[in-house]
Design a protein around this motif. Structure first.
Motif, PDB file in Angstrom:
ATOM      1  N   ILE A  41     -26.358 -23.310  50.141  1.00  0.00           N
ATOM      2  CA  ILE A  41     -25.194 -24.240  50.470  1.00  0.00           C
ATOM      3  C   ILE A  41     -24.055 -23.440  50.603  1.00  0.00           C
ATOM      4  N   SER A  42     -24.118 -22.154  50.250  1.00  0.00           N
ATOM      5  CA  SER A  42     -22.641 -21.550  50.289  1.00  0.00           C
ATOM      6  C   SER A  42     -21.973 -21.299  51.538  1.00  0.00           C
ATOM      7  N   PRO A  43     -23.052 -21.020  52.890  1.00  0.00           N
ATOM      8  CA  PRO A  43     -22.477 -21.026  54.202  1.00  0.00           C
ATOM      9  C   PRO A  43     -21.840 -22.290  54.711  1.00  0.00           C
ATOM     10  N   PHE A  44     -22.267 -23.518  53.855  1.00  0.00           N
ATOM     11  CA  PHE A  44     -21.939 -24.785  54.616  1.00  0.00           C
ATOM     12  C   PHE A  44     -20.695 -25.636  53.555  1.00  0.00           C
ATOM     13  N   LEU A  45     -20.211 -24.673  52.817  1.00  0.00           N
ATOM     14  CA  LEU A  45     -19.282 -25.423  51.639  1.00  0.00           C
ATOM     15  C   LEU A  45     -18.088 -25.885  52.399  1.00  0.00           C
ATOM     16  N   ASP A  46     -17.503 -24.792  53.263  1.00  0.00           N
ATOM     17  CA  ASP A  46     -16.254 -25.525  54.042  1.00  0.00           C
ATOM     18  C   ASP A  46     -16.162 -26.457  54.681  1.00  0.00           C
ATOM     19  N   THR A  47     -17.439 -26.644  55.333  1.00  0.00           N
ATOM     20  CA  THR A  47     -17.731 -27.903  56.304  1.00  0.00           C
ATOM     21  C   THR A  47     -18.013 -29.086  55.192  1.00  0.00           C
ATOM     22  N   LEU A  48     -18.644 -29.095  54.226  1.00  0.00           N
ATOM     23  CA  LEU A  48     -18.911 -30.086  53.439  1.00  0.00           C
ATOM     24  C   LEU A  48     -17.743 -30.487  52.584  1.00  0.00           C
ATOM     25  N   LEU A  49     -16.893 -29.569  52.253  1.00  0.00           N
ATOM     26  CA  LEU A  49     -15.593 -30.064  51.543  1.00  0.00           C
ATOM     27  C   LEU A  49     -14.508 -30.736  52.108  1.00  0.00           C
ATOM     28  N   VAL A  50     -14.580 -30.444  53.600  1.00  0.00           N
ATOM     29  CA  VAL A  50     -13.387 -31.393  54.001  1.00  0.00           C
ATOM     30  C   VAL A  50     -13.305 -32.618  53.896  1.00  0.00           C
ATOM     31  N   PRO A  51     -14.492 -33.659  53.794  1.00  0.00           N
ATOM     32  CA  PRO A  51     -14.332 -34.945  53.368  1.00  0.00           C
ATOM     33  C   PRO A  51     -13.966 -34.969  51.915  1.00  0.00           C
ATOM     34  N   LEU A  52     -14.444 -34.142  51.118  1.00  0.00           N
ATOM     35  CA  LEU A  52     -14.441 -34.194  49.568  1.00  0.00           C
ATOM     36  C   LEU A  52     -12.986 -34.143  49.483  1.00  0.00           C
ATOM     37  N   TYR A  53     -12.168 -32.960  50.257  1.00  0.00           N
ATOM     38  CA  TYR A  53     -11.011 -32.876  49.928  1.00  0.00           C
ATOM     39  C   TYR A  53      -9.955 -34.158  50.383  1.00  0.00           C
ATOM     40  N   ARG A  54     -10.389 -34.610  51.660  1.00  0.00           N
ATOM     41  CA  ARG A  54      -9.638 -36.064  52.169  1.00  0.00           C
ATOM     42  C   ARG A  54      -9.735 -37.234  51.001  1.00  0.00           C
ATOM     43  N   ILE A  55     -10.869 -37.201  50.397  1.00  0.00           N
ATOM     44  CA  ILE A  55     -11.073 -38.073  49.460  1.00  0.00           C
ATOM     45  C   ILE A  55     -10.455 -37.838  47.935  1.00  0.00           C
ATOM     46  N   SER A  56     -10.394 -36.909  47.601  1.00  0.00           N
ATOM     47  CA  SER A  56      -9.573 -36.346  46.488  1.00  0.00           C
ATOM     48  C   SER A  56      -8.185 -36.452  46.783  1.00  0.00           C
ATOM     49  N   GLU A  57      -7.679 -36.166  47.702  1.00  0.00           N
ATOM     50  CA  GLU A  57      -6.140 -36.101  48.109  1.00  0.00           C
ATOM     51  C   GLU A  57      -5.539 -37.368  49.028  1.00  0.00           C
ATOM     52  N   ALA A  58      -6.557 -38.339  48.915  1.00  0.00           N
ATOM     53  CA  ALA A  58      -6.044 -39.490  49.849  1.00  0.00           C
ATOM     54  C   ALA A  58      -4.973 -40.429  49.449  1.00  0.00           C
ATOM     55  N   SER A  59      -4.654 -40.191  48.044  1.00  0.00           N
ATOM     56  CA  SER A  59      -3.573 -40.992  47.486  1.00  0.00           C
ATOM     57  C   SER A  59      -2.170 -40.400  47.709  1.00  0.00           C
ATOM     58  N   ASN A  60      -2.186 -39.339  48.148  1.00  0.00           N
ATOM     59  CA  ASN A  60      -1.095 -38.404  48.407  1.00  0.00           C
ATOM     60  C   ASN A  60      -0.587 -38.467  50.055  1.00  0.00           C
ATOM     61  N   THR A  61      -1.896 -38.426  50.842  1.00  0.00           N
ATOM     62  CA  THR A  61      -1.474 -38.485  52.088  1.00  0.00           C
ATOM     63  C   THR A  61      -2.022 -39.690  53.094  1.00  0.00           C
ATOM     64  N   GLY A  62      -3.101 -40.574  52.904  1.00  0.00           N
ATOM     65  CA  GLY A  62      -3.485 -41.247  53.914  1.00  0.00           C
ATOM     66  C   GLY A  62      -3.834 -42.691  53.196  1.00  0.00           C
ATOM     67  N   PRO A  63      -4.418 -43.362  53.704  1.00  0.00           N
ATOM     68  CA  PRO A  63      -4.996 -44.662  53.405  1.00  0.00           C
ATOM     69  C   PRO A  63      -5.641 -44.790  51.886  1.00  0.00           C
ATOM     70  N   ALA A  64      -5.714 -45.807  51.387  1.00  0.00           N
ATOM     71  CA  ALA A  64      -6.409 -45.597  50.038  1.00  0.00           C
ATOM     72  C   ALA A  64      -8.089 -45.486  49.938  1.00  0.00           C
ATOM     73  N   VAL A  65      -8.641 -44.885  49.266  1.00  0.00           N
ATOM     74  CA  VAL A  65      -9.912 -44.793  49.234  1.00  0.00           C
ATOM     75  C   VAL A  65     -10.658 -45.632  48.182  1.00  0.00           C
ATOM     76  N   PRO A  66     -11.560 -46.395  48.398  1.00  0.00           N
ATOM     77  CA  PRO A  66     -12.327 -47.396  47.474  1.00  0.00           C
ATOM     78  C   PRO A  66     -12.543 -46.526  46.131  1.00  0.00           C
ATOM     79  N   PRO A  67     -12.266 -47.212  44.810  1.00  0.00           N
ATOM     80  CA  PRO A  67     -12.425 -46.303  43.707  1.00  0.00           C
ATOM     81  C   PRO A  67     -14.009 -46.189  43.678  1.00  0.00           C
ATOM     82  N   GLU A  68     -15.151 -46.711  44.186  1.00  0.00           N
ATOM     83  CA  GLU A  68     -16.365 -46.165  43.989  1.00  0.00           C
ATOM     84  C   GLU A  68     -16.681 -44.867  44.795  1.00  0.00           C
ATOM     85  N   VAL A  69     -16.088 -44.785  46.061  1.00  0.00           N
ATOM     86  CA  VAL A  69     -15.966 -43.545  46.759  1.00  0.00           C
ATOM     87  C   VAL A  69     -15.451 -42.461  46.179  1.00  0.00           C
TER      88      VAL A  69
END
Length: 159
Positions: A41-69
């Protein structure tokens, strides 16, 4: 690699209509990380972490993310942290943050350059965007009026 990119893109899709697929993609990321192990999984981490970063930082930058997501995203991040270790995950998370930041910066620069080079097209784009906003406001007001009129015409009790 294509499958990883596709699932990453699906996990980052914020449209409400694909929320079930988004949750499935997040679960798939966690399952794939477990199945492939640290080395796989290590070679793919930076690709896979982009959506996880956007989800975790969504309250600061963009639209609201549903709580279950949001909660599933945090669980996947915690699972990856346990699997690959904090240092590796932190490095990949920072790379994902830089990638998102660079994409946003490039988008702003491209828009500014387009505005300078072709002001007429930029003005037409602004007019079109404002027309969409006005149509949305009009639709919202019509919906509110419809709801208000539906709630005032209730039948009296006992009738």
């Amino acid at each position: 690699m294509r499958l990883m990119r596709r699932m990453s893109k699906l996990a980052g899709d914020g449209r409400y209509a694909v929320q079930v697929q988004r949750l499935a993609a997040l679960r798939w990321i966690a399952a794939a990380a477990t199945a492939l192990g640290v080395a796989g999984i290590s070679p793919f981490l930076d690709t896979l972490l982009v959506p996880l970063y956007r989800i975790s930082e969504a309250s600061n930058t963009g639209p609201a993310v549903p709580p279950e997501v949001r909660s599933l995203g945090e669980e996947v991040l915690a699972h990856l942290r346990e699997l690959v270790g904090s240092d590796v995950l932190l490095a990949a998370y920072n790379a994902a943050r830089e990638r998102v930041k660079n994409m946003r910066t490039d988008r702003r620069k491209k828009l500014a350059l387009r505005t300078m080079l072709d002001p007429e097209a930029a003005a037409a784009g602004r007019i079109k965007r404002n027309a969409k906003k006005a149509a949305g406001r009009k639709r919202k007001m019509e919906e509110m009026k419809r709801r208000r009129s539906a709630s005032t015409h209730k039948r009296p009790r006992g009738a």
